[in-house]
Design an enzyme around this catalytic site. Structure first.
Site, mmCIF file in Angstrom:
data_model
loop_
_atom_site.group_PDB
_atom_site.id
_atom_site.type_symbol
_atom_site.label_atom_id
_atom_site.label_comp_id
_atom_site.label_asym_id
_atom_site.label_seq_id
_atom_site.Cartn_x
_atom_site.Cartn_y
_atom_site.Cartn_z
ATOM 1 N N TRP A 130 0.908 -1.209 -0.017
ATOM 2 C CA TRP A 130 0.075 0.051 0.082
ATOM 3 C C TRP A 130 0.908 1.187 0.014
ATOM 4 O O TRP A 130 1.815 1.293 1.083
ATOM 5 C CB TRP A 130 -0.748 0.181 1.198
ATOM 6 C CG TRP A 130 -1.689 0.940 1.429
ATOM 7 C CD1 TRP A 130 -2.783 1.574 0.360
ATOM 8 C CD2 TRP A 130 -2.148 1.766 2.532
ATOM 9 N NE1 TRP A 130 -3.495 2.564 1.023
ATOM 10 C CE2 TRP A 130 -3.222 2.730 2.346
ATOM 11 C CE3 TRP A 130 -1.525 1.869 3.982
ATOM 12 C CZ2 TRP A 130 -3.694 3.755 3.210
ATOM 13 C CZ3 TRP A 130 -2.243 2.738 4.764
ATOM 14 C CH2 TRP A 130 -3.108 3.623 4.505
ATOM 15 N N ASP A 210 -0.317 -5.528 9.406
ATOM 16 C CA ASP A 210 -1.334 -4.583 8.987
ATOM 17 C C ASP A 210 -2.711 -5.360 8.684
ATOM 18 O O ASP A 210 -2.770 -6.149 7.818
ATOM 19 C CB ASP A 210 -0.954 -3.777 7.810
ATOM 20 C CG ASP A 210 -1.804 -2.626 7.320
ATOM 21 O OD1 ASP A 210 -3.049 -2.555 7.902
ATOM 22 O OD2 ASP A 210 -1.757 -1.825 6.543
ATOM 23 N N LYS A 245 -13.175 -0.619 6.311
ATOM 24 C CA LYS A 245 -13.669 -1.650 5.394
ATOM 25 C C LYS A 245 -14.880 -2.387 5.853
ATOM 26 O O LYS A 245 -16.110 -2.641 5.348
ATOM 27 C CB LYS A 245 -12.698 -2.288 4.893
ATOM 28 C CG LYS A 245 -11.642 -1.873 4.292
ATOM 29 C CD LYS A 245 -11.563 -0.609 3.184
ATOM 30 C CE LYS A 245 -10.671 0.467 3.171
ATOM 31 N NZ LYS A 245 -9.270 0.346 3.513
#
Ligand code: PMP
Length: 396
Positions: A130, A210, A245
């Site tokens: 990312w 993560d 999310k």
């Protein structure tokens, strides 16, 4: 003094959004954005979240500060969500939760903690990763290195990854994506996680996991296999969790930094340092998102509604992955893109080249980032035949 300040180019994704908006082609397709979309192309508020918010509006009695670690009621539900109900790590009191402004905020807390409390330790991230990882850690003063993650054919390069991990200097920090790897969609199998665990042990490396997409891959517990394996088998682990999310509360900035230490006493020491890092960054986290999550997860009824909605989102993505490959069959391209059905999460490294991505945009109004990363939630049963035709054209 501002005269000498240079302007930097805007974010590539934002440019893409602008170009998409201006495009008048009725068949245009947006595969660029980083949020979940339903079949109508919307990112709606989840029912469980709406109900929790209604309760909060009625019952809220104060807007006072919630403290540097955030609301205890939030930590209470996030820890078992991430580490597992009845986790031995929780039983031993080895884990601490600090509510943070999104997963990004948790990453910045982790970065500042490493910079101040573990000086001289570098951080290693997957290549690719990312893009914000590349900014956050150096911004905190850490030196960042990359380990390989995909090979030249755009497939998971696990041997390359493991080989590189074995070379990392003892004591450095390794960032691992728990599931739904962003941007590639390639996740580690359970056996591969176990091999990574052995290398982390051998090299005395500190994992920073993560965990931004819990529930988007295979399931809430299934997706937590890696972080739970590491937390239960290593003395020290850092986990950055996000509710953006899985609760669809992107703008409420709701995440959590979980610090796992060898024992309860060391955990309390670490926790006291994390409070300082939080205070120096923003004092207290925003309360609303954490209150929503805690309201949902403290209620069996709302939890059931939320789980059902999350399952719907996950199933939709995984079905679209399979249907994408199916749509390419008539063009003889199903094998070439079979990996898209095996990947997990919202993103897919399709393997489309930057030139093919440019042609898809210019000739077909299909928008995605030049790395060939597509947001699978942008697929729909209406646009799949068009997408397949376009991909076949740029593969000619
Ligand atoms: N990590 C990864 C890999 C992500 O993709 C994201 C979100 N795009 C985050 C962390 C941060 O999420 P949040 O919006 O909760 O800050």
């Amino acid at each position: 003094m501002f005269e000498q300040i240079e302007r930097v180019p805007g974010d590539a994704i934002l440019g893409l959004i602008e170009a998409f908006k201006k495009d008048t082609n009725p068949q245009k397709v947006d595969l660029g954005v980083g949020v979940y979309r339903d079949a109508q192309g919307n990112t709606p508020v989840m029912r469980a979240v709406k109900e929790a918010e209604a309760l909060l509006l009625n019952n809220e009695t104060t807007k006072t500060y919630i403290g540097s670690h955030g609301a205890p009621a939030y930590g209470e539900v996030v820890l078992p969500m991430v580490l597992g109900q009845g986790s031995p790590v929780l039983e031993a009191g080895r884990a601490s939760a600090t509510q943070s402004p999104g997963g990004t905020g948790a990453l910045r807390l982790a970065a500042d903690f490493i910079a101040t409390q573990l000086p001289g330790k570098d951080i290693w991230v997957s290549d690719p990763t990312w893009p914000n990882h590349l900014g956050i850690f150096p911004a905190a003063g850490l030196t960042l290195h990359k380990y390989p993650y995909v090979d030249a054919d755009n497939r998971l390069d696990f041997d390359g990854m493991l080989g590189a991990l074995k070379q990392i200097p003892e004591g450095d920090v390794v960032l691992l994506h728990a599931c739904c790897h962003n941007p590639t969609g390639f996740d580690l199998s359970r056996d591969q996680w176990k091999q990574v665990l052995e290398v982390l042990k051998e090299r005395k490396l500190l994992p920073l996991v993560d965990f931004a997409y819990q529930g988007f891959g295979e399931g809430l517990d299934e997706d937590a296999f890696g972080p739970r394996l590491l937390a239960e088998n290593l003395d020290e682990v850092i986990i950055t969790s996000s509710c953006s999310k899985n609760f669809g509360i992107y703008c409420e900035r709701t995440g959590c930094l979980i610090m796992v230490a060898k024992n309860a006493e060391q955990m309390e020491n670490v926790r006291s340092q994390v409070a300082i890092v939080a205070r120096e960054n923003y004092s207290n986290p925003p309360a609303h998102g954490g209150a929503i999550v805690s309201e949902v997860l403290h209620s069996d009824e709302l939890t059931a509604v939320w789980r059902e909605e999350l399952t719907e989102m996950r199933d939709r993505i995984n079905t679209l992955r399979r249907d994408f490959v199916e749509a390419l069959k008539p063009y003889g391209l199903d094998e070439k893109y079979a990996h898209v059905a095996e990947q997990r999460g919202m993103f897919s490294y399709t393997g489309l080249t930057p030139e093919q991505v440019d042609r898809l945009r210019d000739e077909f109004s299909i928008y995605m980032v030049r790395s060939g990363r597509a947001n699978v939630a942008g697929f729909s049963h209406e646009n799949l035949p068009y997408l397949a035709k376009a991909i076949a054209a740029v593969n000619d």
